[in-house]
Scaffold this active site. Structure first.
Site, PDB file in Angstrom:
ATOM      1  N   ARG A 222     -13.831 -14.747 -15.156  1.00  0.00           N
ATOM      2  CA  ARG A 222     -12.478 -13.935 -15.576  1.00  0.00           C
ATOM      3  C   ARG A 222     -12.667 -12.761 -16.492  1.00  0.00           C
ATOM      4  O   ARG A 222     -13.630 -12.837 -17.305  1.00  0.00           O
ATOM      5  CB  ARG A 222     -11.281 -14.867 -16.408  1.00  0.00           C
ATOM      6  CG  ARG A 222     -10.903 -16.171 -15.708  1.00  0.00           C
ATOM      7  CD  ARG A 222      -9.908 -15.798 -14.459  1.00  0.00           C
ATOM      8  NE  ARG A 222      -9.297 -16.496 -13.895  1.00  0.00           N
ATOM      9  CZ  ARG A 222      -9.454 -17.090 -12.628  1.00  0.00           C
ATOM     10  NH1 ARG A 222     -10.733 -16.590 -12.268  1.00  0.00           N
ATOM     11  NH2 ARG A 222      -8.854 -17.905 -12.238  1.00  0.00           N
ATOM     12  N   HIS A 270     -12.512  -9.519  -6.541  1.00  0.00           N
ATOM     13  CA  HIS A 270     -12.358 -11.149  -6.940  1.00  0.00           C
ATOM     14  C   HIS A 270     -12.551 -11.993  -5.735  1.00  0.00           C
ATOM     15  O   HIS A 270     -11.772 -12.283  -5.088  1.00  0.00           O
ATOM     16  CB  HIS A 270     -10.960 -11.293  -7.205  1.00  0.00           C
ATOM     17  CG  HIS A 270     -10.870 -12.716  -8.041  1.00  0.00           C
ATOM     18  ND1 HIS A 270     -10.072 -12.743  -9.349  1.00  0.00           N
ATOM     19  CD2 HIS A 270     -11.382 -13.742  -7.828  1.00  0.00           C
ATOM     20  CE1 HIS A 270     -10.277 -14.131  -9.773  1.00  0.00           C
ATOM     21  NE2 HIS A 270     -11.037 -14.576  -8.778  1.00  0.00           N
TER      22      HIS A 270
HETATM   23  C1  GLV Z   1     -10.667 -17.988  -8.615  1.00  0.00           C
HETATM   24  O1  GLV Z   1     -10.595 -17.184  -9.226  1.00  0.00           O
HETATM   25  C2  GLV Z   1     -10.461 -19.327  -9.180  1.00  0.00           C
HETATM   26  O2  GLV Z   1     -10.242 -19.734 -10.188  1.00  0.00           O
HETATM   27  O3  GLV Z   1     -10.754 -20.473  -8.296  1.00  0.00           O
END
Ligand code: GLV
Length: 306
Positions: A222, A270
């Site tokens: 994160r 991401h």
């Molecule tokens: C992606 O970011 C997840 O938390 O699986």
């Protein structure tokens, strides 16, 4: 009794198809759905805050990801179990993403790229893989899997966890003092920590300056764990020589973010833990079937072949 489905990342059609195959006995209602009494399980990702309290018969939330931060941020979240998605395929994808960048930094591809821009033919020696130390922050299931994967690939694999944990072939550290020890002997730092009150902004000036000069950072968990201003300073001063960032405090990354154009930063949107409906729906369906039988959801990561 039915399942509420809402995946804000799309692929709804593939998920519905996979659920029809793996859970033919249960109705699947794609959000928004009005017959709220029917819903027993919510299978969701980035679901709107405040909505889940509307389902009076909800028994569990099956999160379509490993991170639960958007659920934790919902003040009205019903008090039912949250089952995280721990699909081995996603774990492998994340480990491969990390390995790719570790190899990139280890072999000096970063520097060769800069040399190419100046038509410069010049070789340098890099340490042997076994002397290149990759340190994972956070030994949750994903961190542990990544640390093992790096060890298996031939790197010196180290990991830090708040509480003590042992992982085969990984040099494990715990607690604040040992964090300093690990950082001081790190070539690439890999962030696998979830974001919460304890970790928010934890990768800051002090932490980055505990690394030897000219080291690398990879972030797959994160963005909120990183203090962006401090990382940018460290990148500009050369304290951090290169960073591969897959997650950001604010997503999508703002157009004005200096990360985009920084010559030593690699931005990806991401994608490290690419998720496929057919494998992940099977994991979710198995967990629903287990709960229907009164069993605990399956600790799927114990089935990794390591
Ligand atoms: C992606 O970011 C997840 O938390 O699986």
């Amino acid at each position: 009794m039915a399942i509420l489905f809402n995946n804000q990342d799309g692929q709804t059609e593939q998920w519905v198809k996979a659920f029809e195959e793996y859970l033919p006995s249960m109705a699947l209602h794609v959000y928004p759905h009005t017959a709220v009494e029917e819903i027993k399980y919510a299978v969701v990702w980035n679901h709107p805050k405040g909505d889940l309290k509307r389902y009076p018969n909800l028994k569990a939330i099956l999160n379509l990801g490993a991170g639960t931060d958007y659920l934790d941020a919902d003040p009205d979240l019903p008090k039912v179990p949250i089952v995280r998605l721990l699909d081995p395929v996603v774990g492998i994808n994340m480990a491969q993403y990390v390995l790719y960048w570790v190899m990139h930094f280890h072999r000096g591809y970063e520097q060769y790229r800069h040399q190419q821009m100046q038509a410069q033919w010049s070789r340098f020696q890099v340490p042997q893989m076994s002397d290149f130390r990759v340190s994972v922050l956070g030994l949750g299931l994903i961190g542990e899997y990544i640390a093992k994967y790096l060890a298996q690939s031939g790197f010196t694999s180290q990991a830090w966890n708040r509480s003590t944990k042992d992982v085969d072939n990984v040099r494990c550290f715990s607690g604040p003092e040992q964090l300093t020890d690990m950082l001081a002997s790190t070539d690439v730092l890999v962030n696998c920590l979830p974001v919460n009150q304890q970790t928010q902004g934890m990768i800051n000036h002090t932490l980055l300056n505990t690394l030897p000069k000219g080291r690398f950072l990879i972030n797959v968990s994160r963005g909120g764990v990183i203090n962006d201003a401090d990382l940018l300073n460290a990148l500009n001063s050369g304290q951090i020589k290169g960073a591969a960032l897959d997650t950001f405090a604010c997503e999508p990354l703002e157009q004005t973010s200096p990360y985009w154009l920084h010559p030593n930063v690699h931005v990806t949107p991401h994608i490290s833990g690419a998720t496929y409906a057919d494998t992940s729906a099977r994991v979710v369906a198995d967990n629903i079937l287990r709960m229907e039988k009164g069993e605990q959801p399956f600790p799927i990561y114990s089935h990794f072949p390591y």
